[in-house]
Design an enzyme around this catalytic site. Structure first.
Site, PDB file in Angstrom:
ATOM      1  N   SER A 167      63.068  32.740  61.928  1.00  0.00           N
ATOM      2  CA  SER A 167      63.162  31.501  61.150  1.00  0.00           C
ATOM      3  C   SER A 167      61.834  30.880  60.733  1.00  0.00           C
ATOM      4  O   SER A 167      61.820  29.939  59.956  1.00  0.00           O
ATOM      5  CB  SER A 167      63.972  30.459  61.921  1.00  0.00           C
ATOM      6  OG  SER A 167      65.342  30.755  61.837  1.00  0.00           O
ATOM      7  N   SER A 175      65.595  29.849  59.076  1.00  0.00           N
ATOM      8  CA  SER A 175      66.135  28.521  58.921  1.00  0.00           C
ATOM      9  C   SER A 175      65.103  27.428  58.616  1.00  0.00           C
ATOM     10  O   SER A 175      65.476  26.362  58.151  1.00  0.00           O
ATOM     11  CB  SER A 175      66.859  28.126  60.217  1.00  0.00           C
ATOM     12  OG  SER A 175      65.934  28.057  61.284  1.00  0.00           O
ATOM     13  N   LYS A 209      59.748  20.308  61.088  1.00  0.00           N
ATOM     14  CA  LYS A 209      61.143  20.726  60.916  1.00  0.00           C
ATOM     15  C   LYS A 209      62.024  19.713  61.623  1.00  0.00           C
ATOM     16  O   LYS A 209      61.685  19.238  62.725  1.00  0.00           O
ATOM     17  CB  LYS A 209      61.317  22.122  61.539  1.00  0.00           C
ATOM     18  CG  LYS A 209      62.691  22.747  61.323  1.00  0.00           C
ATOM     19  CD  LYS A 209      62.753  24.157  61.934  1.00  0.00           C
ATOM     20  CE  LYS A 209      64.073  24.852  61.669  1.00  0.00           C
ATOM     21  NZ  LYS A 209      64.126  26.203  62.276  1.00  0.00           N
TER      22      LYS A 209
END
Lengths: 477, 485
Positions: free
Chosen positions: B177, B153, B78
């Protein structure tokens, strides 16, 4: 109406740890801008602070030396505000749970000893520095100082005059330096002070409206700024006005306090617990461990000097102004065993040399052993006090031990009775008029003869011996 | 099957038997990326050359009989995880050109284990969102339905694994997330205990809630990833110096005699009936395996979202103060003075959702409001923690849905932040309590959208989660589908 000033001081002291409070960068002063930085103190994304244990220990020392209660649990908070010298946009400090609370220091004032309370002592990180370009509309940011550990010592509003404030500051300064946790350099900003000042009618309980004073970078300036501010507030109150609660800066050149440019209304720092750091737990074992490293503090030392060495309080006060000086003095006494005489020499000639040259007792060319030995030479009668005055000057200039100089210059006091008797006889013979006058009762002329003998021996004669022998010869008929 | 479709443990076997090379895997992954990335947009940046070089190095190591746990395995990160020398944007314009001079501790750990980095995965800006729609670099699409969101997210990390654009990935979970996008993309996602994995180098959103965790194609891979990333880190004061067990040791075990708590507050109306049905089936599966499912209560559940939206924005408002245009990142041009530079830089550099949360957080911490908001929220948070502590006295793990609905349509909730916030309603509590959670696929909706079931356990009980999740995975017989792209 008579007004009484109410003053509370906040002192920031930079701690002498080798590395910063939350990273491994050096705390050294004066390096190339931004050379003592790393991702942590630069506030880069994703980095985390790790508390330097030494900082806690140093802060604990100050807390113990000022009789504060150390909290078993304390924690860090964030103080949020924007400024280019603050790379994270917040300062890590202690807020709701400080390391230590509720102490005091005793200070000596003209009115005697006074106890001034301490609200709290907490740890925090210093900010960086902005350097403004005089020619361009731009500024440079130096983050070497960012993250240098500080303790903030918050005093109770117990101070009632500028003089007391200065005495209080000197006391804190002295303790910090004695503990060897702060170098105390006010010009470089290692010891900084802000003051809260208000006036109230004498006898009234409630405090008046206060102003906060900043930018006072010497003891003298603190006293001057406070004196000025007290007069200023007095004038306002006397003329029926009201003091505005604001932050004012001391202007050294004009000798006045001026309102800080009203950049914004009161800050809202939005303090909240720093989630990146865990609580600090201080247990009994740790407290005892740190306690064991605390040296004798100035006040205790002063009292011990008076008791142990039987020197006047004034002398003890001067001799303990710094730990190094006190150590020097004690070393001199160790060598010569004459505390009062040692005190006189240290406070007199020696400190005069050091102060004139803005030197440091720790690097003084006359070692404590040399000075002690010089005193021994006087006591032994090898040299006279008068000779010693010249000798100590030589010692300071050359750095040589007293016996070496004496030998080189042939400075040994004449203590040989026969030799001295010969000189005395010569002197008496050379002054028949004075001799007659003396013998007819003009006793004062004895001094004249002593002087003549001294002159003849170039000051090397033992004064006691001169007296003794001269008296004998003059009275012989 | 293509190599990019396999799991870590399957690939490891082939690598060790010299049947394939790491370069083969990486090439297969990038072939897939070339085919589908234009549709999915799982990545902000791709590291093709680095990956190929890394793969060659890994093959060398394997030849020498060296090589770590993940030697030669292509992994996505990420873009909230700092990578030395590689642009790390956090999905934001304000960091669009930021190149960290350091690796996050987890990145270091993956490197040491021999992982090969495929690229930096897309995400909601500063991890603020549940749909990966707030990224400055564009929306990531759900591989199962390109007109739908992948969750967020960590939507890029989830989509990359689901679309076989990598073998496994790392994400971060502040309120769900990892788990929510894992559920919506049909992969396994774990949020470890707060303090289990170092946060050093994870760009902070809400420091007391953030935790890094893996996305994988199955539970076994999750255990392998956890073995690599878990552990104490002296650079993170909030990481916990507690031994890390071998998480693989929890696989292939039964759960007979276990008690599984079913919190009644998580099964109320408003839940999508298809999600409800899939989760109920999951309950039946674990019961079948000898676990006893009991009704439990987590009485402060209703406050979770409210507490979260005080605590997380409060911390964020402070964490994001460093993006001021002074030292790095985006700086606005033509500024009159310092204040103007701050205002313009932050107005232009941050997106709407980030600004919304900074304002919320600033408000919650303001003097006069602190007690009513932040302090009160902290107190309620302590109660929520107690709820779980109480519950875990009665059960080994808790079972809930991961998300109240399957993936929703792109744009469906962007105009209604509250609706968006409610998509994390079942995941937020674990972050507030600091406990670990895992989402495992448990079926599909009528439209063929994946649905996930969430298991929660007490602090540092990741082993239990892997045990029940693996057991469930083996016995649920969920049809193994692949998204058609």
């Amino acid at each position: 109406m008579e007004y009484e000033p109410v003053i509370g001081l906040e002192v920031h002291a930079q701690l002498l740890t080798k590395s910063k409070i939350f990273c491994g960068c050096s705390t050294e002063f004066g390096a190339m801008p931004n050379s003592h930085t790393c991702p942590v103190c630069l506030g880069l994304p994703g980095v985390l602070p790790v508390l330097n244990k030494k900082v806690v220990e140093y802060a604990m020392k100050m807390a113990m030396a000022t009789h504060c209660r150390i909290n078993e649990m304390s924690s860090f908070a964030r103080k949020n505000y924007f400024y280019p010298d603050l790379p994270k946009g917040y300062q890590i400090t202690q807020y709701a749970l400080p390391l230590a609370e509720g102490g005091y220091v005793d200070v000596e004032t003209e009115a005697g000893r006074k106890r001034i309370g301490l609200t709290r002592i907490h740890m925090e990180e210093d900010a960086g520095k902005l350097v403004h370009d005089e020619h361009l509309p731009s500024s440079y940011v130096d983050l070497n100082r960012t993250g240098v550990p500080l303790i903030e010592i918050v005093g109770e509003p117990d101070i009632r005059s500028a003089e007391e404030a200065a005495a209080y500051l000197r006391r804190l300064h002295e303790i910090l330096v004695y503990l060897e946790i702060c170098d105390g350099n006010m010009e470089e900003g290692s010891f900084r002070c802000d003051a809260n000042v208000s006036l109230r009618p004498k006898g009234q309980e409630i405090f008046g409206i206060r102003t906060e004073l900043k930018n006072m970078n010497s003891f003298r300036n603190v006293q001057r700024a406070l004196d000025y501010e007290i007069k200023r507030q007095e004038y306002i109150l006397e003329s029926g006005g009201e003091v505005v609660q604001e932050t004012r800066l001391w202007d050294d050149t004009q000798g006045v306090t001026l309102p800080m440019r009203s950049k914004e209304e009161a800050h809202d720092y939005r303090y909240f617990p720093d989630p990146d750091l865990v609580s600090i737990r201080v247990d009994e074992t740790w407290i005892r461990e740190v306690e064991g490293t605390i040296p004798e503090l100035p006040l205790e030392k002063r009292e011990r000097f008076i008791r142990e060495y039987e020197i006047p309080p004034y002398d003890a006060g001067i001799l303990t102004t710094s730990k190094a000086l006190a150590e020097y003095y004690e070393d001199v006494v160790k060598v010569c065993g004459k505390p009062k005489i040692a005190a006189n020499w240290v406070m007199g000639d020696l400190l005069r040399f050091v102060n004139e040259d803005r030197g440091d007792i720790r690097t003084c060319s006359i070692s404590a052993v040399s000075l002690g030995d010089m005193i021994n030479l006087i006591e032994e009668g090898t040299i006279s006090g008068k000779m010693a005055k010249d000798l100590i000057q030589d010692m300071y200039e050359t750095g040589k031990p007293p016996r070496a100089i004496i030998e080189e210059k042939g400075l040994v006091q004449i203590t040989d009775e026969d030799a001295l008797t010969g000189i005395i006889v010569d002197v008496i013979r050379a002054n028949p008029t004075q001799l007659a006058q003396y013998r007819s009762g003009k006793d004062k002329l004895f001094g004249y003869f002593v002087g003549q003998v001294m002159k003849a021996t170039q000051g090397k004669a033992n004064p006691q011996l001169i007296n003794e022998l001269l008296k004998k010869k003059l009275d012989q008929a | 099957m293509e190599l990019n479709q396999l799991t870590i443990h399957e690939l490891k076997e082939k690598l060790l038997s010299r049947e394939i090379t790491s370069v083969d895997i990486v090439e297969s992954v990038f072939n897939r990326i070339d085919q589908v990335e234009g549709k999915v947009h799982a990545y902000i940046s791709l590291l093709r050359e680095d990956a190929l070089r890394g793969a060659a190095g890994a093959d060398q190591k394997i030849q020498e009989g060296a090589g770590g746990e993940l030697c030669g395995i292509p992994v996505a990160l990420k873009d909230i995880l700092c990578t030395k020398g590689v642009k790390t944007t956090c999905g934001s314009r304000i960091l669009q050109n930021f190149i960290p001079p350091y690796d996050a501790t987890v990145v270091e750990a993956l490197r040491r284990a021999g992982a090969v980095f495929v690229g930096k995965a897309n995400m909601d800006e500063f991890a603020m969102g549940s749909s990966t729609e707030t990224s400055y670099f564009g929306v990531t699409r759900n591989p199962w339905a390109l007109d739908r969101i992948p969750g967020g997210s960590s939507g890029g990390s989830a989509a990359a694994v689901a679309a076989d654009e990598c073998i496994a990935s790392l994400g971060s979970d502040t309120g769900g997330s990892i788990r929510q996008p894992a559920a919506l993309c049909g992969v396994v996602g774990m949020k470890p205990t707060y303090g289990r994995v170092s946060r050093f180098g994870l760009i902070a959103f809400a420091s007391s809630l953030d935790q890094i965790g893996p996305f994988t194609k199955d539970v076994e891979d999750c255990a392998i990833m956890m073995n690599v990333i878990a552990g104490y880190d002296p650079k993170d004061s909030t990481s916990v110096p507690q031994d890390v067990p071998d998480y693989r040791a929890f696989l292939n075990r039964d759960i007979a005699g276990w008690t599984v708590g079913i919190p009644r507050e998580y099964f109320r109306d408003g839940m999508d009936p298809e999600v409800s049905a899939a989760v109920k089936k999951a309950i039946a599966v674990v019961e079948d395996q000898g676990a006893r499912c009991i009704d439990i209560s987590l009485p402060h559940t209703d406050y979770c979202v409210a507490v979260y939206y005080i605590v997380a924005p409060a911390e964020a408002s402070s964490n994001l103060a460093r993006y001021d245009g002074v030292k790095y990142g985006y700086r606005a041009e033509n500024c009159r003075d310092l204040l103007d530079m701050y205002k313009k830089t932050r107005s232009e550099g941050f997106g709407a959702e980030v600004k919304r949360r900074i304002m919320l957080g600033t408000y919650a911490l303001s003097s006069g409001y602190y007690d009513a908001y932040y302090k009160k929220a902290s107190q309620v948070r302590a109660r929520i923690k107690e709820d779980f502590a109480e519950a875990f006295k009665r059960c080994d793990v808790i079972l809930t849905p991961t998300s109240p609905t399957p993936a929703f349509k792109i744009g469906e909730k962007t105009e209604d932040p509250l609706q968006m916030y409610l998509s994390d309603i079942f995941t937020i509590s674990a972050n507030l309590a600091g406990i670990p959670g895992i989402s495992v696929p448990c079926g599909y909706s009528g439209r063929g959208l994946p649905v996930g079931v969430q298991f929660l356990a007490g602090h540092f009980e990741e082993g239990k989660l892997l045990q029940i999740a693996h057991n469930y995975e083996r016995h649920a017989h969920i049809e193994r589908r692949r998204p058609e792209l």
